[in-house]
Structure formats: C-alpha cells, structure tokens
Design an enzyme around this catalytic site. Structure first.
Site, PDB file in Angstrom:
ATOM      1  N   GLY A  46      -1.932   9.025   9.746  1.00 25.43           N
ATOM      2  CA  GLY A  46      -0.808   9.821  10.219  1.00 25.43           C
ATOM      3  C   GLY A  46       0.284   8.983  10.887  1.00 25.43           C
ATOM      4  CG  HIS A 100      -5.565   6.340  -3.069  1.00 26.55           C
ATOM      5  ND1 HIS A 100      -6.310   5.621  -3.962  1.00 26.55           N
ATOM      6  CD2 HIS A 100      -5.076   5.424  -2.183  1.00 26.55           C
ATOM      7  CE1 HIS A 100      -6.289   4.333  -3.633  1.00 26.55           C
ATOM      8  NE2 HIS A 100      -5.554   4.203  -2.550  1.00 26.55           N
ATOM      9  N   GLY A 107       0.828  -1.201   0.000  1.00 25.97           N
ATOM     10  CA  GLY A 107       0.000   0.000   0.000  1.00 25.97           C
ATOM     11  C   GLY A 107       0.863   1.252   0.000  1.00 25.97           C
ATOM     12  CG  ASP A 108       0.302   4.058   2.182  1.00 26.99           C
ATOM     13  OD1 ASP A 108      -0.836   4.394   1.808  1.00 26.99           O
ATOM     14  OD2 ASP A 108       0.565   3.733   3.350  1.00 26.99           O
ATOM     15  CD  GLU A 109       1.566   0.029  -3.145  1.00 28.46           C
ATOM     16  OE1 GLU A 109       0.575   0.788  -3.108  1.00 28.46           O
ATOM     17  OE2 GLU A 109       1.514  -1.172  -2.821  1.00 28.46           O
TER      18      GLU A 109
HETATM   19  P1  GDP Z   1      -1.316   5.683  -2.382  1.00 34.83           P
HETATM   20  O1  GDP Z   1      -2.082   5.235  -1.198  1.00 34.83           O
HETATM   21  O2  GDP Z   1      -0.709   4.528  -3.124  1.00 34.83           O
HETATM   22  O3  GDP Z   1      -2.090   6.569  -3.312  1.00 34.83           O
HETATM   23  O4  GDP Z   1      -0.079   6.537  -1.829  1.00 34.83           O
HETATM   24  P2  GDP Z   1      -0.144   7.652  -0.666  1.00 34.83           P
HETATM   25  O5  GDP Z   1      -0.775   8.875  -1.193  1.00 34.83           O
HETATM   26  O6  GDP Z   1      -0.705   7.078   0.580  1.00 34.83           O
HETATM   27  O7  GDP Z   1       1.396   7.851  -0.375  1.00 34.83           O
HETATM   28  C1  GDP Z   1       2.266   8.334  -1.335  1.00 34.83           C
HETATM   29  C2  GDP Z   1       2.953   9.604  -0.796  1.00 34.83           C
HETATM   30  O8  GDP Z   1       4.058   9.921  -1.603  1.00 34.83           O
HETATM   31  C3  GDP Z   1       2.059  10.811  -0.856  1.00 34.83           C
HETATM   32  O9  GDP Z   1       2.411  11.673   0.210  1.00 34.83           O
HETATM   33  C4  GDP Z   1       2.424  11.461  -2.191  1.00 34.83           C
HETATM   34  O10 GDP Z   1       2.185  12.858  -2.219  1.00 34.83           O
HETATM   35  C5  GDP Z   1       3.890  11.169  -2.267  1.00 34.83           C
HETATM   36  N1  GDP Z   1       4.421  10.967  -3.610  1.00 34.83           N
HETATM   37  C6  GDP Z   1       3.822  10.423  -4.693  1.00 34.83           C
HETATM   38  N2  GDP Z   1       4.690  10.276  -5.728  1.00 34.83           N
HETATM   39  C7  GDP Z   1       5.869  10.751  -5.270  1.00 34.83           C
HETATM   40  C8  GDP Z   1       7.179  10.864  -5.852  1.00 34.83           C
HETATM   41  O11 GDP Z   1       7.437  10.462  -6.992  1.00 34.83           O
HETATM   42  N3  GDP Z   1       8.153  11.418  -5.073  1.00 34.83           N
HETATM   43  C9  GDP Z   1       7.921  11.849  -3.791  1.00 34.83           C
HETATM   44  N4  GDP Z   1       8.924  12.358  -3.100  1.00 34.83           N
HETATM   45  N5  GDP Z   1       6.700  11.744  -3.225  1.00 34.83           N
HETATM   46  C10 GDP Z   1       5.702  11.198  -3.947  1.00 34.83           C
HETATM   47  P1  IMO Z   2      -3.792   2.740   0.340  1.00 38.91           P
HETATM   48  O1  IMO Z   2      -4.921   2.519  -0.609  1.00 38.91           O
HETATM   49  C1  IMO Z   2      -1.292   1.081   3.480  1.00 38.91           C
HETATM   50  C2  IMO Z   2      -3.212  -1.733   6.261  1.00 38.91           C
HETATM   51  C3  IMO Z   2      -3.386  -1.311   7.699  1.00 38.91           C
HETATM   52  C4  IMO Z   2      -3.307  -2.661   8.388  1.00 38.91           C
HETATM   53  C5  IMO Z   2      -4.024  -3.586   7.394  1.00 38.91           C
HETATM   54  C6  IMO Z   2      -5.494  -3.828   7.709  1.00 38.91           C
HETATM   55  O2  IMO Z   2      -3.641   4.146   0.797  1.00 38.91           O
HETATM   56  O3  IMO Z   2      -2.533   2.156  -0.181  1.00 38.91           O
HETATM   57  P2  IMO Z   2      -7.688  -2.321   7.507  1.00 38.91           P
HETATM   58  O4  IMO Z   2      -8.025  -1.000   8.140  1.00 38.91           O
HETATM   59  O5  IMO Z   2      -7.721  -2.301   6.029  1.00 38.91           O
HETATM   60  O6  IMO Z   2      -8.473  -3.464   8.076  1.00 38.91           O
HETATM   61  O7  IMO Z   2      -6.149  -2.597   7.954  1.00 38.91           O
HETATM   62  O8  IMO Z   2      -3.911  -2.967   6.135  1.00 38.91           O
HETATM   63  N1  IMO Z   2      -3.784  -0.802   5.253  1.00 38.91           N
HETATM   64  C7  IMO Z   2      -3.051   0.015   4.475  1.00 38.91           C
HETATM   65  N2  IMO Z   2      -1.718   0.222   4.437  1.00 38.91           N
HETATM   66  N3  IMO Z   2      -2.101   1.687   2.595  1.00 38.91           N
HETATM   67  C8  IMO Z   2      -3.426   1.460   2.613  1.00 38.91           C
HETATM   68  O9  IMO Z   2      -4.251   1.950   1.665  1.00 38.91           O
HETATM   69  C9  IMO Z   2      -3.965   0.617   3.596  1.00 38.91           C
HETATM   70  N4  IMO Z   2      -5.211   0.195   3.897  1.00 38.91           N
HETATM   71  C10 IMO Z   2      -5.085  -0.679   4.904  1.00 38.91           C
HETATM   72  O10 IMO Z   2      -2.351  -0.452   8.106  1.00 38.91           O
HETATM   73  O11 IMO Z   2      -1.981  -3.092   8.474  1.00 38.91           O
HETATM   74 MG    MG Z   3      -2.189   5.567   0.870  1.00 36.23          MG
END
Ligand code: GDP
Ligand code: IMO
Ligand code: MG
Length: 415
Positions: free
Chosen positions: A288, A42, A13-15
């Site tokens: 957070g 996202h 996640g959070d890619e």
């Molecule tokens: P998601 O859940 O896969 O959409 O990813 P998140 O939004 O949770 O986490 C990605 C974080 O990296 C966010 O704070 C974005 O603003 C930041 N981000 C996205 N692409 C880049 C990048 O290429 N470089 C940097 N430094 N930050 C990025």
């Molecule tokens: P995005 O879409 C990262 C993790 C939680 C926990 C596990 C189960 O932003 O990538 P849940 O609340 O879904 O039952 O929690 O999955 N988790 C995530 N980690 N990015 C996410 O979403 C996540 N959604 C859930 O931290 O370990």
């Molecule tokens: Mg995320």
C-alpha cells in the site's frame, strides 16, 4: 520452437506483469513463478473483481492453466492460504496449483529478522521475510517444503531460532506447518520433472517473473534490490528448465515507478510525479506504500533489454499519460558533466546521474479501454513508435486501462 513465453519486469517492478501474464495464460497449460515470494503483488482486474496475487501465479486464474510454484521461489504457507481465501471470497473457482517440494519456506522469524537486521528500514523492503528466507537458503540452514515430512527435523529447526522464541510460539508454527502439509499434500512434488515433461510434450508454458530487472540481485541497483534473480536468467535457475523461448516479453510502464529505497534517476519532484501517481493509482499492491514516480528511462530500459534479450515489449499504462501536455523520456544521463549512454553499475555513479530528456508532445483525449492501435491519438502512436525505435524491439502489447481487456494486441502469442 517450444511454446514457452517469459514475462519479465523491465523496470523496478509493478510494471503490470500480472495483467500481461493473465492475458497470455488464457490459452496456456502452465503458468510458472520461478522467483520471489509474497513480496510480489500482481493485479488482475476481471469479471470477479480485482485479484491481488502474491504467490499464486496469475495464469492460474484461468481454470485450464496449472500454476506452478517452482523451487526458485520462497513460500510463505500462511500467506498462501490467505491468498486462496481472498480469491474464494471474490467467488472465483479455486486456482489449481502445484508446488515444488524443494521450495524454501518463509517462517515467522524471517520477518522478525528482516526488522531486527534493519533491512526493512534501510532498503524499504516489503517486510515479508523474503530476504532472510533466501539468506537461509544460501546459508544452508533453510527449511524446505519436503522437510515437513520429517517432524523431528522440523522441530529442531523451529526451536533453533532461540532468540525469537519469546516472540513466536513454536508449537503453533509446527502445528500449522503440519496442517499445511496435509492440506496441500496432493499439490506438492517434483515441479522440475513436471515442467521438463510438459515442455517436451509441447505444452504451452508462461513464466511469470516477479519484481523487475532493476531489482535483480545481480543486475539491479545493488544493494537496493531484492534477493532473487528477477531477470530471464532466473528461469533456468529457479524452475530447472531451459526452454527455447518463442518470446521473452519485457514489461515496461509508459513511465517509471519505484517503491522502496535506492537510485531512481528519472524520479520527478516537480509535481508531475505526483500527478502520475494519482492518474496511475501508484500505490503498492503488497504494502500500500505510495510509489515514487517519474519518466520513462531509456538508459535503464536499454540495459534491461541487453540483460534479458527481450523479443517483444509490453508497454503498459499508456492511458495514464493522457492529459499531460508534454511527455519526457530520458535518453541519456549526465554524470559529473559527462554524457553517459550506458546504465552505470556503480551505485554512487547512478546516484549522481541526471537524466537528459527528450520531450515529446502529449495528447489530451482519454484512451482508456482502446483496443485498436489505429484508435489512439497521433501523439500516443508516435510515443509508442519512439520507444520501439529506441529499443529496436517491437511493442506487442499496449495497456490502456486496469481491466484485463484494456489491451491493444498486435501479435499472436502462440502462433
Ligand atoms: P505487477 O506487479 O507488475 O503485476 O504490477 P502491479 O499489479 O503491482 O501494478 C500494476 C497496477 O496497474 C495494478 O493496479 C493494475 O491493475 C494496473 N494496471 C495494469 N495495466 C494497466 C493499464 O494498462 N492501465 C492502467 N491505468 N492501469 C493498469
Ligand atoms: P512485483 O512482482 C516493486 C522492492 C521493495 C524493496 C526491494 C527489496 O509486484 O513487481 P524485498 O521485500 O523483496 O526484500 O524488498 O524490492 N520490491 C518490489 N518493488 N514490485 C515488487 O514486486 C517488489 N518486490 C520487492 O520495495 O525496495
Ligand atoms: Mg506489483
């Protein structure tokens, strides 16, 4: 080929799926969330500021793109309204969305149950009620959006949560839900039919995965996973359509992070993990919480590639690696003295897996905002090529900064 593109998290996640989806949706007609709910966060950084999307598809920030919340999601109606307000406060035009009438609802007692049953502490969940709402769905006692049309049934459901009635006010919940129904009436219906028609009419559709492959309820590091199908397989189940994809894009950070509990073989405890956290601002967009940080794990990534059949990779946050003298990449694991190349399904094996690292040279120069591959330092180019070769998948997009435009694009999405 039908112009359908899937965007799937290849790690934990959070890619930076949000940013990639937002880019691909610039010229798309629909952007579809098919799994998860407000546990997703996202992020998109554009001219209006930083949008944190939880349930509204990231593509819907573009006025021409309709965001679809398909039945495979679980929906928190209160959180959705807050999300609209937050976007409005940034001065953004209101995103256009359409919600499946079959979507299951997250109600306040789902969050209470998540705490009470210890899920939140044991697994480190996001505490959004997502797991319990999915449990009610498969337990065949959930409340769907269309059920709000039957007030008697709605009352019965809410009042049946006897043990939580001291902590929640049933009449307020019912009134809020009926208000929500009126407010969103014109944006609710049969999303499956809508998408099937759109695809057969040749419309451009982006499917926005939430979470990542390693958090998939079946393919992930069970039981440390979320409750939905986060992989490409979630699309037919969660959206009700089975398009022939022109691209399945795996999104991977140039390193690795995980938030919450569970095995994470390449987690770094030597101080470099902390350096990655600060450089990459690795704090959860939803909760957070500080994210656990470490190195790119090619064992896990090869597994994600096999599970999803990625046709392209988006390698994000490459800029975060600037300044590291060496970059480690796990190419295999060592489990009880044995070299392992395949991602273990058993959690106890995974917990014992020690990464076997290959060390690549780093680069000093900042690359923030670079948009042309040729402008990258030689070592950064080599790093990208190394990942490409290891996975036999072309890197189509490279993230070089938080902003929407900080992207190297070497591929034409809709051609
Ligand atoms: P998601 O859940 O896969 O959409 O990813 P998140 O939004 O949770 O986490 C990605 C974080 O990296 C966010 O704070 C974005 O603003 C930041 N981000 C996205 N692409 C880049 C990048 O290429 N470089 C940097 N430094 N930050 C990025
Ligand atoms: P995005 O879409 C990262 C993790 C939680 C926990 C596990 C189960 O932003 O990538 P849940 O609340 O879904 O039952 O929690 O999955 N988790 C995530 N980690 N990015 C996410 O979403 C996540 N959604 C859930 O931290 O370990
Ligand atoms: Mg995320």
């Amino acid at each position: 080929m039908a112009p359908a593109v899937a965007v799937i998290g290849a790690q934990w996640g959070d890619e930076a799926k949000g940013k990639i989806v937002h880019f691909l949706s610039r010229e798309a007609d629909f952007c579809v969330r098919f799994n998860g709910g407000p546990n997703a966060g996202h992020t998109v950084v554009d001219g209006y500021g930083e949008a944190r999307l939880h349930q509204i598809p990231a593509g819907a920030l573009h006025p021409q793109c309709l965001g679809v919340l398909a039945h495979g999601m679980v929906l928190d109606p209160w959180a959705l309204q807050e999300e609209f307000s937050a976007l409005k406060a940034q001065g953004r035009p209101e995103p256009k969305i359409f919600i499946s009438e079959r979507i299951h609802l997250i109600l306040p007692y789902h969050r209470l149950r998540e705490e009470k049953e210890g899920m939140a502490d044991k697994l480190g969940t996001t505490r959004k009620g997502v797991g319990p709402a999915y449990m009610d769905r498969v337990g065949r006692r959930g409340l769907r959006l269309l059920d709000l049309g039957n007030e008697e049934y709605l009352r019965e459901k809410v009042y049946s949560e006897g043990q939580y009635l001291g902590k929640i006010e049933p009449e307020t919940i019912i009134a809020d839900l009926l208000h929500f129904r009126r407010e969103f009436e014109n944006r609710v219906g049969d999303a499956q039919v809508l998408l099937a028609q759109a695809l057969s009419a040749g419309k451009r559709v982006v499917f926005e995965g939430a979470q990542g492959t390693m958090l998939d309820v079946d393919f992930g590091t069970y039981p440390y996973v979320t409750s939905s199908t986060t992989t490409v397989h979630g699309i037919p189940v969660g959206a009700g359509v089975w398009p022939e994809f022109s691209a399945v894009i795996g999104v991977a950070k140039a390193y690795a992070t995980r938030v919450g509990a569970g095995p994470f073989p390449t987690e770094d405890h030597t101080g470099l993990g902390e350096k990655l956290r600060e450089a990459g601002r690795e704090y959860g967009a939803t909760t957070g919480r500080p994210r656990r940080c470490g190195w790119l794990d090619l064992v896990a990534l090869r597994y994600a590639q096999k599970v999803n059949g990625f046709t392209h990779l988006a390698l994000t946050k490459l800029d975060v690696l600037s300044g590291f003298s060496e970059i480690r990449v796990a190419v295999a694991y060592r489990v009880r003295g044995r070299r392992v190349e395949e991602f273990p399904a058993a959690p106890w094996e995974l917990a014992q897996a020690e990464p076997v690292y290959e060390v690549l040279p780093g680069w000093k120069r900042g690359i923030q905002g670079v948009r042309d591959f040729e402008d990258l330092p030689r070592e950064a180019k080599e790093y990208v090529r190394f990942v490409e070769e290891a996975l036999s998948v072309p890197v189509a997009l490279i993230g070089t900064g938080r902003e929407a435009e900080a992207l190297i694009v070497s591929w034409e999405p809709w051609s």
